[in-house]
Design a protein around this motif. Structure first.
Motif, mmCIF file in Angstrom:
data_model
loop_
_atom_site.group_PDB
_atom_site.id
_atom_site.type_symbol
_atom_site.label_atom_id
_atom_site.label_comp_id
_atom_site.label_asym_id
_atom_site.label_seq_id
_atom_site.Cartn_x
_atom_site.Cartn_y
_atom_site.Cartn_z
ATOM 1 N N UNK A 49 0.809 -1.213 0.000
ATOM 2 C CA UNK A 49 0.000 0.000 0.000
ATOM 3 C C UNK A 49 0.839 1.258 0.000
ATOM 4 N N UNK A 50 1.945 1.237 0.753
ATOM 5 C CA UNK A 50 2.825 2.405 0.775
ATOM 6 C C UNK A 50 3.391 2.665 -0.613
ATOM 7 N N UNK A 51 3.768 1.597 -1.308
ATOM 8 C CA UNK A 51 4.297 1.765 -2.662
ATOM 9 C C UNK A 51 3.214 2.235 -3.629
ATOM 10 N N UNK A 52 2.041 1.597 -3.575
ATOM 11 C CA UNK A 52 0.997 1.935 -4.544
ATOM 12 C C UNK A 52 0.522 3.370 -4.390
ATOM 13 N N UNK A 53 0.115 3.747 -3.189
ATOM 14 C CA UNK A 53 -0.399 5.114 -3.008
ATOM 15 C C UNK A 53 0.716 6.142 -3.135
ATOM 16 N N UNK A 54 1.926 5.783 -2.692
ATOM 17 C CA UNK A 54 3.038 6.713 -2.848
ATOM 18 C C UNK A 54 3.340 7.003 -4.304
ATOM 19 N N UNK A 55 3.236 5.975 -5.141
ATOM 20 C CA UNK A 55 3.475 6.171 -6.575
ATOM 21 C C UNK A 55 2.476 7.162 -7.156
ATOM 22 N N UNK A 56 1.195 6.944 -6.896
ATOM 23 C CA UNK A 56 0.188 7.839 -7.479
ATOM 24 C C UNK A 56 0.283 9.243 -6.903
ATOM 25 N N UNK A 57 0.688 9.353 -5.649
ATOM 26 C CA UNK A 57 0.886 10.686 -5.080
ATOM 27 C C UNK A 57 2.022 11.409 -5.795
ATOM 28 N N UNK A 58 3.110 10.693 -6.057
ATOM 29 C CA UNK A 58 4.237 11.327 -6.743
ATOM 30 C C UNK A 58 3.895 11.680 -8.193
ATOM 31 N N UNK A 59 3.064 10.891 -8.834
ATOM 32 C CA UNK A 59 2.738 11.136 -10.237
ATOM 33 C C UNK A 59 1.596 12.134 -10.413
ATOM 34 N N UNK A 60 0.654 12.181 -9.477
ATOM 35 C CA UNK A 60 -0.531 13.021 -9.645
ATOM 36 C C UNK A 60 -0.596 14.197 -8.673
ATOM 37 N N UNK A 61 0.189 14.155 -7.615
ATOM 38 C CA UNK A 61 0.200 15.271 -6.681
ATOM 39 C C UNK A 61 -0.918 15.209 -5.664
ATOM 40 N N UNK A 62 -2.147 15.435 -6.097
ATOM 41 C CA UNK A 62 -3.276 15.464 -5.177
ATOM 42 C C UNK A 62 -4.193 14.268 -5.430
ATOM 43 N N UNK A 63 -4.902 13.807 -4.401
ATOM 44 C CA UNK A 63 -5.868 12.730 -4.632
ATOM 45 C C UNK A 63 -6.998 13.158 -5.560
ATOM 46 N N UNK A 64 -7.350 14.437 -5.539
ATOM 47 C CA UNK A 64 -8.400 14.919 -6.451
ATOM 48 C C UNK A 64 -8.009 14.695 -7.900
ATOM 49 N N UNK A 65 -6.750 14.939 -8.208
ATOM 50 C CA UNK A 65 -6.262 14.743 -9.570
ATOM 51 C C UNK A 65 -6.294 13.258 -9.946
ATOM 52 N N UNK A 66 -5.823 12.398 -9.042
ATOM 53 C CA UNK A 66 -5.800 10.963 -9.317
ATOM 54 C C UNK A 66 -7.210 10.401 -9.463
ATOM 55 N N UNK A 67 -8.080 10.688 -8.505
ATOM 56 C CA UNK A 67 -9.410 10.080 -8.504
ATOM 57 C C UNK A 67 -10.367 10.715 -9.503
ATOM 58 N N UNK A 68 -9.953 11.758 -10.186
ATOM 59 C CA UNK A 68 -10.788 12.295 -11.256
ATOM 60 C C UNK A 68 -11.026 11.237 -12.329
ATOM 61 N N UNK A 69 -10.041 10.359 -12.552
ATOM 62 C CA UNK A 69 -10.155 9.333 -13.590
ATOM 63 C C UNK A 69 -9.942 7.909 -13.086
ATOM 64 N N UNK A 70 -9.449 7.743 -11.860
ATOM 65 C CA UNK A 70 -9.054 6.421 -11.356
ATOM 66 C C UNK A 70 -9.839 6.059 -10.098
#
Length: 238
Positions: free
Chosen positions: A114-135
């Motif tokens: 979980x640390x790797x998965x969420x950390x990756x998306x945080x580094x690539x998308x910055x905010x959860x709003x940006x990530x969860x807009x499409x994912x």
């Protein structure tokens, strides 16, 4: 459309479908975090899973120090609390298994996957709003299986006669979630999840996978971010 009412209804049906399933040795105990960790799980659905999603990231089942504690898929505690902004009371499961206590957000252990998965998306998308807009992130199976002493047992290791009714329940829920989100692609986090998605949907939706972030994978330990970057480029998603 993935309204919160629809997502909750699918979750309730899944909980009912797996509640009476029985599992024999070497399984010594089974947890369902959709029941005892329903508050943070519902907060995850309400805040981040509503609406159309272009990509569904599909995991296998809860990890012992992640979703088993927080109710959130790949739910490493710091990531759920500090990036997703979710923290809620977690109850004790019925027939709690002493070698594997549920401590909720007070659990001192960190789930590497979980640390790797969420950390990756945080580094690539910055905010959860940006990530969860499409994912959105979902686990195929909601149950945690433990052998004697608390050792984790994954669903693919269950005997066929136990796996068949579990798959029927999880397949039905996966189809309902995907019909609500209407994604362009399902990305299995690892080969097991990809196989499950292909069994359910065939050619109805695009299906691929990314490497699993488990510390049991030597390749993931050498640099999971780079592996996922390369796979996303290969799929045209970078």
């Amino acid at each position: 459309m993935a309204t919160i009412a629809r997502l909750r209804a699918i979750t309730r049906e899944l909980v009912g479908s797996v509640s009476d399933l029985e599992f024999g040795p070497p399984v010594a105990a089974v947890y369902n975090p959709l029941v005892y960790a329903r508050r943070p799980h519902d907060a995850y659905l309400s805040r981040w899973a509503v609406g159309r999603k272009r990509f569904v990231l599909l995991g296998m089942n809860p990890g012992p120090w992640g979703m088993a504690q927080t109710g959130v898929p790949f739910g490493e505690i710091a990531a759920v609390r500090d990036w997703l902004g979710i923290e809620a009371r977690v109850d004790r499961p019925e027939n709690e298994y002493a070698p594997r206590p549920i401590q909720g957000f007070d659990c001192p252990r960190s789930e590497v996957s979980g640390r790797r998965l969420w950390g990756y998306w945080q580094r690539r998308f910055g905010t959860p709003e940006h990530f969860f807009a499409d994912h959105v992130v979902l686990n195929y199976c909601p149950l945690v299986f433990m052998e004697e002493g608390g050792r984790n047992r994954t669903p693919d290791k269950l005997p066929r006669e136990e796996r068949r009714p579990l798959e029927a329940a999880c397949d039905a829920a996966l189809r309902s979630f995907v019909e609500a989100w209407r994604p362009e692609m399902i990305l299995g986090v690892g080969g097991f999840a990809e196989k499950c998605a292909r069994r359910v949907f065939g050619d109805e939706v695009a299906i691929a996978s990314i490497p699993h972030p488990s510390p049991a994978s030597p390749a993931a330990n050498r640099g999971w971010d780079e592996l996922v970057d390369a796979r996303r480029r290969e799929l045209g998603l970078a």
